[in-house]
Scaffold this motif. Structure first.
Motif, PDB file in Angstrom:
ATOM      1  N   LEU A  48       0.823  -1.211   0.000  1.00  0.00           N
ATOM      2  CA  LEU A  48       0.000   0.000   0.000  1.00  0.00           C
ATOM      3  C   LEU A  48       0.864   1.272   0.000  1.00  0.00           C
ATOM      4  O   LEU A  48       0.559   2.228  -0.706  1.00  0.00           O
ATOM      5  N   ILE A  49       1.929   1.280   0.773  1.00  0.00           N
ATOM      6  CA  ILE A  49       2.847   2.435   0.775  1.00  0.00           C
ATOM      7  C   ILE A  49       3.470   2.581  -0.607  1.00  0.00           C
ATOM      8  O   ILE A  49       3.551   3.680  -1.161  1.00  0.00           O
ATOM      9  N   TYR A  50       3.916   1.459  -1.163  1.00  0.00           N
ATOM     10  CA  TYR A  50       4.529   1.453  -2.492  1.00  0.00           C
ATOM     11  C   TYR A  50       3.566   2.045  -3.529  1.00  0.00           C
ATOM     12  O   TYR A  50       3.924   2.935  -4.294  1.00  0.00           O
ATOM     13  N   GLN A  51       2.334   1.546  -3.554  1.00  0.00           N
ATOM     14  CA  GLN A  51       1.353   2.020  -4.528  1.00  0.00           C
ATOM     15  C   GLN A  51       1.033   3.499  -4.322  1.00  0.00           C
ATOM     16  O   GLN A  51       0.892   4.247  -5.286  1.00  0.00           O
ATOM     17  N   ASN A  52       0.919   3.916  -3.076  1.00  0.00           N
ATOM     18  CA  ASN A  52       0.597   5.307  -2.766  1.00  0.00           C
ATOM     19  C   ASN A  52       1.718   6.244  -3.218  1.00  0.00           C
ATOM     20  O   ASN A  52       1.468   7.243  -3.903  1.00  0.00           O
ATOM     21  N   LEU A  53       2.949   5.930  -2.849  1.00  0.00           N
ATOM     22  CA  LEU A  53       4.083   6.789  -3.225  1.00  0.00           C
ATOM     23  C   LEU A  53       4.346   6.752  -4.733  1.00  0.00           C
ATOM     24  O   LEU A  53       4.673   7.775  -5.335  1.00  0.00           O
ATOM     25  N   ARG A  54       4.166   5.580  -5.338  1.00  0.00           N
ATOM     26  CA  ARG A  54       4.382   5.476  -6.788  1.00  0.00           C
ATOM     27  C   ARG A  54       3.327   6.266  -7.556  1.00  0.00           C
ATOM     28  O   ARG A  54       3.629   6.928  -8.545  1.00  0.00           O
TER      29      ARG A  54
END
Length: 177
Positions: free
Chosen positions: A125-131
């Motif tokens: 979720l962090i990855y998708q949000n920051l990306r």
């Protein structure tokens, strides 16, 4: 993997979320190529690390530098070819890598630059949000791009945001010019 729960009660509303703390990358390997041209000194940096086996992993790679010149300290960040976003989608346990270059202009002989190399294993979720935020900023003003909506995981009326976990591995290196 550790699971953590969040509950916030404010003004009569309750907001909840949970996250998992992923494993930490064991070792960061690096390869440097230093050169000089008519405009100054450049350094190519290649970071690599072994994917953690047995789980889907989402990584964010980064680096920052600190250079001291004439008693002034200059700090900055390096930007990687992939934007710093890597996954193990190509294979479990593979070696992942990313590259960047830095251009420092002319340096006096004996000048040292401290590089801090970073690899964060983050929740998806962090990855998708920051990306999503990164891609949206890279494509700002492009009429042919459909912007991404960043995901969130806060439950509760009008709850928005990300509660997530990560593990950071850092390696500090001094380069002498």
């Amino acid at each position: 993997m550790v699971k953590i729960y969040l509950e916030v009660i404010t003004q009569g509303n309750t907001y909840t979320s949970s996250c998992k703390i992923p494993e930490r990358v064991a070792t960061i390997l690096e390869n440097f190529a230093v050169g000089q041209d008519d405009y100054g000194v450049y350094t190519d940096v290649d970071i690599s690390f072994e994917d953690i086996v047995g789980t889907a992993n989402f990584y964010i790679v980064g680096a920052k530098y600190e250079e001291i010149f004439e008693e002034e300290t200059y700090k900055g960040s390096l930007y990687f070819e992939t934007g710093g976003f890597l996954t193990d989608a190509i294979g479990d346990g593979v070696i992942l890598n990313d590259k960047t270059s830095t251009y420092t202009g002319f340096l006096e002989e004996g000048t040292s630059v401290k590089l801090t190399l970073q690899v964060a294993n983050v929740e998806e979720l962090i990855y998708q949000n920051l990306r999503a935020s990164y891609l949206n900023s890279q494509n700002d003003g492009n009429p042919f791009v459909e912007y991404s909506i960043a995901p969130d995981n806060i439950a509760g009326e009008n709850g928005v945001g990300v509660f997530g976990g990560y593990q950071l591995t850092e390696k500090i290196i001094e380069i002498q010019y």
